[in-house]
Structure formats: C-alpha cells, structure tokens
Design a protein around this motif. Structure first.
Motif, PDB file in Angstrom:
ATOM      1  N   PRO A   1       5.580   1.455  -0.898  1.00  0.00           N
ATOM      2  CA  PRO A   1       5.283   0.580  -2.043  1.00  0.00           C
ATOM      3  C   PRO A   1       4.412  -0.610  -1.616  1.00  0.00           C
ATOM      4  CG  PRO A   1       7.610   1.171  -1.999  1.00  0.00           C
ATOM      5  CD  PRO A   1       7.035   1.614  -0.693  1.00  0.00           C
ATOM      6  N   GLN A   2       3.593  -1.081  -2.548  1.00  0.00           N
ATOM      7  CA  GLN A   2       2.739  -2.254  -2.315  1.00  0.00           C
ATOM      8  C   GLN A   2       3.137  -3.343  -3.317  1.00  0.00           C
ATOM      9  OE1 GLN A   2      -1.329  -1.026  -2.608  1.00  0.00           O
ATOM     10  NE2 GLN A   2      -1.192   0.412  -0.877  1.00  0.00           N
ATOM     11  N   VAL A   3       3.386  -4.539  -2.805  1.00  0.00           N
ATOM     12  CA  VAL A   3       3.807  -5.675  -3.645  1.00  0.00           C
ATOM     13  C   VAL A   3       2.558  -6.381  -4.156  1.00  0.00           C
ATOM     14  CG1 VAL A   3       5.093  -7.822  -3.749  1.00  0.00           C
ATOM     15  CG2 VAL A   3       5.942  -5.916  -2.361  1.00  0.00           C
ATOM     16  N   LEU A   4       2.435  -6.417  -5.489  1.00  0.00           N
ATOM     17  CA  LEU A   4       1.288  -7.091  -6.092  1.00  0.00           C
ATOM     18  C   LEU A   4       1.580  -8.564  -6.366  1.00  0.00           C
ATOM     19  CD1 LEU A   4       0.173  -4.355  -8.649  1.00  0.00           C
ATOM     20  CD2 LEU A   4      -0.622  -4.724  -6.306  1.00  0.00           C
ATOM     21  N   TYR A   5       2.814  -8.844  -6.727  1.00  0.00           N
ATOM     22  CA  TYR A   5       3.228 -10.218  -7.001  1.00  0.00           C
ATOM     23  C   TYR A   5       4.681 -10.380  -6.588  1.00  0.00           C
ATOM     24  CZ  TYR A   5       3.972 -14.663  -9.373  1.00  0.00           C
ATOM     25  OH  TYR A   5       4.265 -15.965  -9.628  1.00  0.00           O
ATOM     26  N   PRO A   6       5.012 -11.491  -5.970  1.00  0.00           N
ATOM     27  CA  PRO A   6       4.135 -12.584  -5.552  1.00  0.00           C
ATOM     28  C   PRO A   6       3.290 -12.189  -4.353  1.00  0.00           C
ATOM     29  CG  PRO A   6       6.364 -13.002  -4.827  1.00  0.00           C
ATOM     30  CD  PRO A   6       6.449 -11.780  -5.642  1.00  0.00           C
ATOM     31  N   VAL A   7       2.097 -12.787  -4.316  1.00  0.00           N
ATOM     32  CA  VAL A   7       1.162 -12.504  -3.233  1.00  0.00           C
ATOM     33  C   VAL A   7       1.658 -13.191  -1.978  1.00  0.00           C
ATOM     34  CG1 VAL A   7      -1.206 -12.693  -2.435  1.00  0.00           C
ATOM     35  CG2 VAL A   7      -0.712 -12.305  -4.860  1.00  0.00           C
ATOM     36  N   GLN A   8       1.703 -12.415  -0.892  1.00  0.00           N
ATOM     37  CA  GLN A   8       2.143 -12.946   0.392  1.00  0.00           C
ATOM     38  C   GLN A   8       0.924 -13.294   1.234  1.00  0.00           C
ATOM     39  OE1 GLN A   8       5.832 -13.060   1.242  1.00  0.00           O
ATOM     40  NE2 GLN A   8       5.434 -13.178  -0.941  1.00  0.00           N
TER      41      GLN A   8
ATOM     42  N   LYS B   1       9.296 -12.543 -11.190  1.00  0.00           N
ATOM     43  CA  LYS B   1       9.343 -11.079 -11.255  1.00  0.00           C
ATOM     44  C   LYS B   1       8.512 -10.496 -10.118  1.00  0.00           C
ATOM     45  CE  LYS B   1       8.464  -7.100 -14.232  1.00  0.00           C
ATOM     46  NZ  LYS B   1       8.065  -6.643 -15.581  1.00  0.00           N
ATOM     47  N   VAL B   2       9.150  -9.593  -9.382  1.00  0.00           N
ATOM     48  CA  VAL B   2       8.446  -8.902  -8.307  1.00  0.00           C
ATOM     49  C   VAL B   2       7.748  -7.680  -8.912  1.00  0.00           C
ATOM     50  CG1 VAL B   2       8.656  -7.700  -6.114  1.00  0.00           C
ATOM     51  CG2 VAL B   2      10.119  -9.671  -6.606  1.00  0.00           C
ATOM     52  N   VAL B   3       6.465  -7.636  -8.724  1.00  0.00           N
ATOM     53  CA  VAL B   3       5.662  -6.526  -9.241  1.00  0.00           C
ATOM     54  C   VAL B   3       5.139  -5.709  -8.051  1.00  0.00           C
ATOM     55  CG1 VAL B   3       3.671  -5.834 -10.598  1.00  0.00           C
ATOM     56  CG2 VAL B   3       5.018  -7.853 -11.266  1.00  0.00           C
ATOM     57  N   ALA B   4       5.496  -4.415  -8.025  1.00  0.00           N
ATOM     58  CA  ALA B   4       5.074  -3.531  -6.938  1.00  0.00           C
ATOM     59  C   ALA B   4       4.632  -2.189  -7.524  1.00  0.00           C
ATOM     60  CB  ALA B   4       6.197  -3.334  -5.926  1.00  0.00           C
ATOM     61  N   VAL B   5       3.770  -1.506  -6.798  1.00  0.00           N
ATOM     62  CA  VAL B   5       3.298  -0.172  -7.210  1.00  0.00           C
ATOM     63  C   VAL B   5       3.378   0.764  -6.005  1.00  0.00           C
ATOM     64  CG1 VAL B   5       1.782  -1.006  -9.039  1.00  0.00           C
ATOM     65  CG2 VAL B   5       0.901  -0.781  -6.703  1.00  0.00           C
ATOM     66  N   ASP B   6       3.389   2.073  -6.297  1.00  0.00           N
ATOM     67  CA  ASP B   6       3.367   3.116  -5.262  1.00  0.00           C
ATOM     68  C   ASP B   6       2.340   4.157  -5.709  1.00  0.00           C
ATOM     69  OD1 ASP B   6       3.849   5.228  -3.453  1.00  0.00           O
ATOM     70  OD2 ASP B   6       5.917   4.551  -3.191  1.00  0.00           O
ATOM     71  N   VAL B   7       1.337   4.403  -4.863  1.00  0.00           N
ATOM     72  CA  VAL B   7       0.262   5.318  -5.258  1.00  0.00           C
ATOM     73  C   VAL B   7       0.713   6.778  -5.253  1.00  0.00           C
ATOM     74  CG1 VAL B   7      -1.571   3.779  -4.503  1.00  0.00           C
ATOM     75  CG2 VAL B   7      -0.575   5.407  -2.866  1.00  0.00           C
ATOM     76  N   ASP B   8       1.914   7.052  -4.747  1.00  0.00           N
ATOM     77  CA  ASP B   8       2.459   8.407  -4.866  1.00  0.00           C
ATOM     78  C   ASP B   8       2.804   8.682  -6.318  1.00  0.00           C
ATOM     79  OD1 ASP B   8       2.251   8.981  -2.132  1.00  0.00           O
ATOM     80  OD2 ASP B   8       4.133   7.931  -1.709  1.00  0.00           O
ATOM     81  N   SER B   9       3.342   9.880  -6.564  1.00  0.00           N
ATOM     82  CA  SER B   9       3.668  10.247  -7.935  1.00  0.00           C
ATOM     83  C   SER B   9       5.064  10.823  -7.987  1.00  0.00           C
ATOM     84  CB  SER B   9       2.666  11.272  -8.475  1.00  0.00           C
ATOM     85  OG  SER B   9       2.784  12.480  -7.757  1.00  0.00           O
TER      86      SER B   9
END
Length: 809
Positions: free
Chosen positions: A559-566, A588-596
């Motif tokens: 996973p990649q954390v988009l917010y908060p920016v470190q 709010k912690v916003v994260a994404v994962d490029v997998d599916s």
C-alpha cells in the motif's frame, strides 16, 4: 525322314497362320488367331500390340496379363515385345477330343484405364496320330455253311486326329473268300465289316489268316494293321440280330453306381439263341471305367462317376455273338443329363484396393469374371452386391461384370468397405458363391480443422517466469494422414506497440502456448490473440480461434499512503481541542494499492499509541477519531502509528506516523513541540539555509499582503463613492464562515523571529480576537460587507497551525 516331313508341315502351317494373323481385325474388343497344334514352347502366336493398335509400352504401363478360367497355361504374353507366345505344347486331341472345331479363348486385361480384349486361338489339327486298332489280332469263328453275303463286323481302328488327318480307308489282304465293306456312320466314323463272297470249306482249309490295314488322309499318310485269324466251324446257319440298329439312353450325372442305363437284346433263329453273349466292341478306357454290360442279359450299368462337365455324351459299340461265332453289332448312344452340381465361380480379374473419396459415380473399382461349368439354366448366373451400398454391379461382356461407384463417397463416414459379391445360378435348387472385396477409401482434404472450443480463456499469474505454459489449444481434422496433420500458428498482431511474438509463442506441433516474458498485471490485465490451425493437405485448409489471456494479479505491491504526506525531517501535527466530543474526526489516512481484487482491499489499524486508548482508526476508511472525552491527564503530544495492510497472501503493509496535539490554544501546542525540538542538534550550514529561505518567503509574503491591502482599499473607496451616489440598496445578511472540525476556535496575531538555531527562535503573541478579523471579499457590493470593513480599521491575519510550517488561511 518322317520327323523331317513333320517339321516341314509344322513350319508351313506356322507361316500360314502368321500371315493370316496380320489381317486379324479388332473391332469389338475381340481378336482371333489360328495355329497348328504341337507348336514348340516359345513359338509366337501373334503380335497383339500391333494387331490391336497398341503401343508396346502400354502393355507394360497397363500391367497387361492373360486371364482364362481354363486355358491360361497354354498361352503367355511377352509384354516387352507384345507377342503372344506358347507356354506349353497344345495337344488338340487332349484338349478337344473328337470335336473337329477346337479353340481356346482367353482375355488380355490392362489397367489404368481398365481395358479388356477377348482373344480366341483356333487349334488346327496336324497328322500326329496314326490309326490304332484296339487289339493286335482279331479272332473269329465262322461256320462253314455261312451263306454268301454273310457279314462279319470288325473292330474299327481309331484315329484321334480329325478331318483329312483321321481314318479314311481300309484294305484287306488276301481277298479270296472275303471282301471289305466300309460304311460311314452318322457321326462321321467308319464301320468296317467282312462280306463272304466265296464259300468256305472246313475240310479244305480250317483257318484263314487275313491282314486288315487302316489308312488316314494325312500327309505323310499314317496306317495301322491288325491280324485277323478266322477259324471255320461246322453248321451255324443264323447269326444273332439286335432288336435295334442303335439304342438311345440317358443318364443323370453323378448317378449311383449300379444304376441301369439300358438293356440291349439280340435274337438268333437257331435253337441255341439263348447262348448269345454281349460285349463292348472297342471300348475306350473311359467307357470301361464308367459302364459295364452283362454278357448274358445285355444290361448296361453305371460303375463309375459320370460328370457332365467332362463328357456330355457317350457312344458305345456293342456286339452280340452266338455259340457258333456268328455276331451282330449295334450302337448305344448315352446322353448325360446335367445336374446343378457346380457352384458359380467369381474371378477378380482387376481390382483397385483403394479409391479416392471424390471419385465420380461410375468409376470402375473391379472387373469380375463369373463362370459355371453347368449348362442351361444351371449356368445362368446372376451377380449382385449388398443393398444400401454406394456401389453397383453392371454387366460388361458375356460373363463379365464391372463393379462401379453408384453415389458419392465420404471417407469420414465410412473409411473401408467389405463388399460382398454374390453369384447365384439358375438351378433348382440354386447354388451360390460369395467373394468379399476389401476396399479402402483414400482421403481427400475436404475438411478444415475444427477447434474443440469456439474460444479459449487462459489465466496466468503475473511475475511468471519466461517459458511458462499458458494453455494448450487443440484442433481436430476429420481427414486422415497428412491431411489431418495439424500445425499451429499465431496470427500477426501487436500489443502495446510490440509484436505479439515478443510476449507469447506457440509450439507448432502440439499447440502449447508459452509466455515469452514475465507479465505485469499493473501494465497489462488482458489481451486477445488469434491462433490458426492448418492441416497438411494440398492445398491446406485452416481455421482460426480467439484466445483471451487474462493476467492474474499477485500481491506484489505494498500500500502507498497518500495522506498525510510523510517528509524526511518534518513533524506533522493534528490539533484536537480538549473539549472535543467522542467521535471527533482528527484526520483521515488515505492509502491506495495498485494491485486489484482482495490484494487491494486495505485495512487500517493503530500499531502504537502514546497514551491509553484515546483514539481509534476506522478499519476500512482510515478515519482517526476520539473514542472518549479528553481529560487533563492526557498528554498534549500524542504520537499515532497507523499500519495500512492489504488482504493479499502474504499481505503487505505500510506505516504512517501522525503527531496529534491535544490543546485548547496554540501557545500550548507550540511550547510542547518547541520543547521537544530543543533537544535536537542541527547542522549550522543547514540552519543558515533555512533562515535564508524563511527570510525570502517572509519578504514575498509581506509584499503579497501589501498588494492585497492596496487593492482592497482601492475597491473600498470605489464602493463608497458608488453608495453615496446610488439609490438605497437592500441589506444582504452576512453569515460568518463555519470552521471545520479540528481547527482552532480562537484567532491569534503573532510575530515570529527566527535564527539559524531553531532552539533560539521565539514567537510573540498579540491579543486574541473573539471573531474573524479577515473576511471574504468575494461579495463586493453588499452593504453588510461595507459595514464590516468600516468597523475593522485594523487589518489582522488569522492563522491556524496546520503543521510545523504555517499556512495563511
């Protein structure tokens, strides 16, 4: 001398026949030759190639051969020269017996295409047999009182030749008392008898010795002699007389032994007529093996196996003799009645064991010859094959049939036929024979390959090693042999600007599809290719199928954390007022994962908190909220570590650290974070650059503020002039802005002095305000905003700390 003359005759006949054969005409598929019997082996009968107008090489290419049901051992074919040659000596007498017209027939057969020619060779008789008497001497007893003109039959000589070469005349020597009388019979034979022309006197001469000579008409002439010994007897005045000059009878072939054929009888005027004896005169060995006569009763019986096919009629001379030596002769003619005892015979003269499935109807498969040695209706043959068959039998020449195709063939339905040919004669009951032909249907490339599926779906996991097997496609062809040999190809195409062959390959023989490189689901999720299956026919046939290849995701991305920016050296802080209610949204912690799929299903959890459970994070949404009321015991500085984890196997995770300040005013927050930063040591050069950057930013910030204030004052003056000169305008109510949760509830004016050492920096706080002193300028022209600007002569700046750096709101 005699052998020399015989050779001359043979040569003369041979050249005569050869000359005549040059004029033989072939009009209806038949040709006729004439040769003398007894020709030497290897002698030429005729040149069939020239007589039929055929090229000699046609005989070789057509595999010419001689076929005959009976006489194939006599005539052979020299295919190289086209000559018919003698294979074995032909004895006309052995071949045809007493029949004068003697010939042999055979067929010359050629293939590719099939041709048949009927050849008949007439066998001409030569004088190769001398007359022959059945006995070396003849003994007769004649009464001395025999009247003049009394007849005494003699056993005739036999000459196996025919025509002029057969027996022509007899001579008797001496002729003092007897002379010859020769009579021609209906069948052409000659009956010889002696006639008494001078009285006999036993007292003068008891015996008379005569010589009987038989001559034929050949050149050179042949002859035979027999000695006749006559004994003169006393007092026998009457000779026996048969009741019939000839007897006709019939016998069924295969009659049982002992069956009575006929009975002959003779009478004698003398008192001793009951002493008459009967016997066969000059009976051949064949007649003696088949028939017998009772010497006393004259009854003729069967003693052997009679075969109609070997001989259809028998002629037997029979004599009656009394005790005084007087005789009489008669003839028995026995006709053999045919019995249906021979089954039809089917001979395959030419047969193509394989035929192409695209053969047109009427194509000749085989040429058949049928024979039945019986006669009449017993020899009438009907030929047939199985019903519901794509073949039929059609008659050709006499006793010949052609097996031809009757409809279209399809090897894919039936690849081989067992054709049963049945021949039935017309006898009662009928006899039949069967012959089975095994015919193979050769394949034609008339079917295109067919894949087992209309389309294929294949799945392969990403990050696969090269040469990984993806799927195996298979096509089937209903044809056979080379026409069904399958080859597989990829139809040209590209993917992402690269040819498909750089991604996948296919085994042309097995249809196995391999990956040429490792796939990345995040770049390619699926693609389509077309596979062609082509058979080995000429011309080849092919078919295509679509293959859908799906790349399956693997959990290869964290996973990649988009917010908060470190950031590397920054401290991120969120402020929570001590009066915050339960459930207060901190951030709010916003994260994404490029997998599916489940590899991209993220969950959030707190790994570490600085105090007892004051916060919690939403498992699915990553929202950080308070779980209880803030107390005085809660530290101002809260450090939260949030772990973001996906649902892959094995799972991957990311960690983000969030600093939360629990305070009601900003100085408290600043002092807490300032104290915490006094303990850090920084590099002097780095501090210098930071101060320089801060000075530049501050200068730009001040210039921007001055420009904004100047624009606002200018607009305020323009509006004031407008209101003084304009009519009364309606009052538009003003609503102060609503601040989002998590912002400071008071406004501070402060001054900041920074040095190269952050521990020496200081902040000077000015008096707080109870409401916003910086208002929105978006609604120019309203009366409410004008009044607000008049009340606030001093412009202030409302600032909310967002992180360690300060943003102007």
């Amino acid at each position: 001398m005699e052998s020399g003359r015989k050779g001359w005759v043979y040569g003369w006949l041979f050249y005569t026949v050869c000359a005549l054969s040059l004029f033989a005409a072939e009009v209806t598929g038949q040709i006729r030759y004439s040769i003398p019997e007894e020709m030497s082996v290897g002698s030429i009968v005729g040149n069939i190639a020239s007589d039929l107008g055929l090229e000699p090489k046609r005989l070789i290419s057509g595999k010419a051969r001689v076929f005959s049901a009976e006489s194939s051992e006599y005539i052979g074919l020299d295919k190289e020269n086209g000559h018919l040659i003698i294979k074995s000596k032909i004895d006309r007498e052995e071949l045809c017996g007493e029949i004068s017209a003697c010939s042999i027939s055979f067929d010359v057969i050629l293939d590719n295409p099939m041709e048949l020619y009927r050849v008949t060779v007439d066998i001409q008789d030569i004088n190769d047999n001398s007359p022959l008497f059945p006995k070396a001497k003849i003994d007769k007893e004649i009464n001395e009182l025999a009247v003049l003109g009394a007849r005494f039959p003699l056993e005739s000589a036999i000459d196996r030749d025919v025509g002029v070469n057969t027996l022509q005349k007899y001579t008797l020597h001496p002729t003092d008392h007897f002379k010859l009388n020769v009579q021609n019979a209906e069948d052409g034979s000659k009956n010889v008898e002696m006639i008494l022309h001078s009285p006999l006197d036993r007292e003068k001469e008891k015996r008379h010795n005569l010589v009987l000579t038989a001559f034929d008409g050949g050149k050179p002439q042949r002859s035979a002699t027999v000695q006749i010994n006559i004994v003169v007897l006393d007092v026998n005045d009457n000779a026996p007389v048969f009741s019939q000059s000839s007897y006709k009878a019939s016998v069924v072939e295969n009659s049982a032994k002992g069956s009575v054929v006929t009975t002959v009888s003779a009478t004698d005027a003398d008192e001793s007529s009951h002493n008459i004896q009967y016997y066969f005169e000059h009976a051949t060995s064949i007649i003696k093996s088949l028939f017998s006569i009772d010497a006393d009763s004259g009854e003729v019986k069967v003693i052997g196996d009679i075969d109609y096919e070997k001989q259809k009629q028998f002629k037997i001379k029979v004599n009656a003799k009394d005790h005084g030596g007087l005789t009489d002769s008669s003839e028995i003619i026995i006709d053999v009645i045919d019995v249906n005892d021979n089954i039809p015979k089917v001979t395959i003269m030419s047969f193509s064991s394989a035929v192409s499935e695209d053969a047109a109807p009427g194509t000749v498969i085989a040429m058949l010859n049928v024979q039945d040695l019986d006669s009449g209706d017993n020899s009438k043959i009907t030929c047939s094959i199985d019903l519901n068959s794509p073949f039929k039998i059609v008659p050709s020449l006499t006793n010949y049939y052609n097996l031809v195709t009757d409809s279209e063939l399809d090897r894919e339905q039936i690849a081989e036929y067992n054709i049963t040919i049945t021949a039935v004669d017309g006898g009662n009951p009928p006899l039949s024979s069967k012959d089975i032909l095994k015919l193979k249907i050769s394949d034609v490339n008339d079917h295109a390959p067919q894949f087992q599926q209309e389309s294929y779906n294949a799945f392969i996991s990403e990050n696969n090693p090269p040469s990984t097997t993806i799927i195996s496609v298979k096509a089937e062809d209903m044809d056979w042999g080379p026409n069904a040999k399958m080859s597989y190809f990829l139809i040209d195409g590209d993917l992402n600007g690269s040819p498909l062959t750089s991604y996948i390959s296919i085994n042309s023989e097995t249809g196995v599809i391999y990956a040429e490189k490792s796939f990345d689901y995040e770049q390619i999720k699926s693609f389509k290719i077309k596979v062609k299956a082509q058979d080995g026919g000429s011309p080849p046939l092919s078919n295509n199928v679509t293959l859908n290849i799906f790349i399956q995701d693997q959990n290869d991305n964290a996973p990649q954390v988009l917010y908060p920016v470190q950031t590397g050296g920054s401290v991120v802080a969120e402020i929570v007022p001590r009066s915050a209610d339960v459930g207060y949204l901190v951030t709010k912690v916003v994260a994404v994962d490029v997998d599916s799929g489940q590899n991209a299903w993220l969950s959030y959890k707190l790994q570490k908190a600085t105090d007892r459970a004051l916060f919690e994070v939403g498992l699915q949404n990553g929202e950080i909220r308070t779980v209880r009321q803030v107390t005085d015991k809660d530290a101002v500085k809260q450090k939260l570590t949030v772990v973001v984890e996906d649902n892959g196997q094995p799972s991957r995770s990311a960690v983000v650290t969030i600093n939360v300040a629990v305070a009601d005013n900003f100085p408290e927050v600043l002092s807490e974070f300032t104290d915490s930063t006094h303990d850090k040591e920084y590099n002097n050069d780095l501090t210098f650059y930071l101060i320089l950057a801060l000075a530049v930013v501050s200068l730009l910030f001040i210039v921007s503020i001055i420009a904004i204030v100047s624009v606002k004052i200018y607009r305020w003056r323009q509006n004031k002039l407008f209101y003084k000169s304009g009519a009364n305008l309606p009052v538009i109510p003003y609503y102060p802005p609503v601040y989002a949760d998590g912002t400071l509830q008071q406004v501070y004016n402060y001054e900041m002095c920074g040095t190269t050492d952050s521990r020496m920096s200081d902040v000077k706080f000015v008096r707080p305000y109870s409401q916003n002193t910086l208002v929105s300028q978006s609604c120019l022209g309203t009366v409410q905003r004008e009044k607000q600007e008049q009340e606030n002569n001093d412009l202030t700046l409302e600032v909310r700390p967002y992180n360690l750096y300060y943003k102007c709101l």
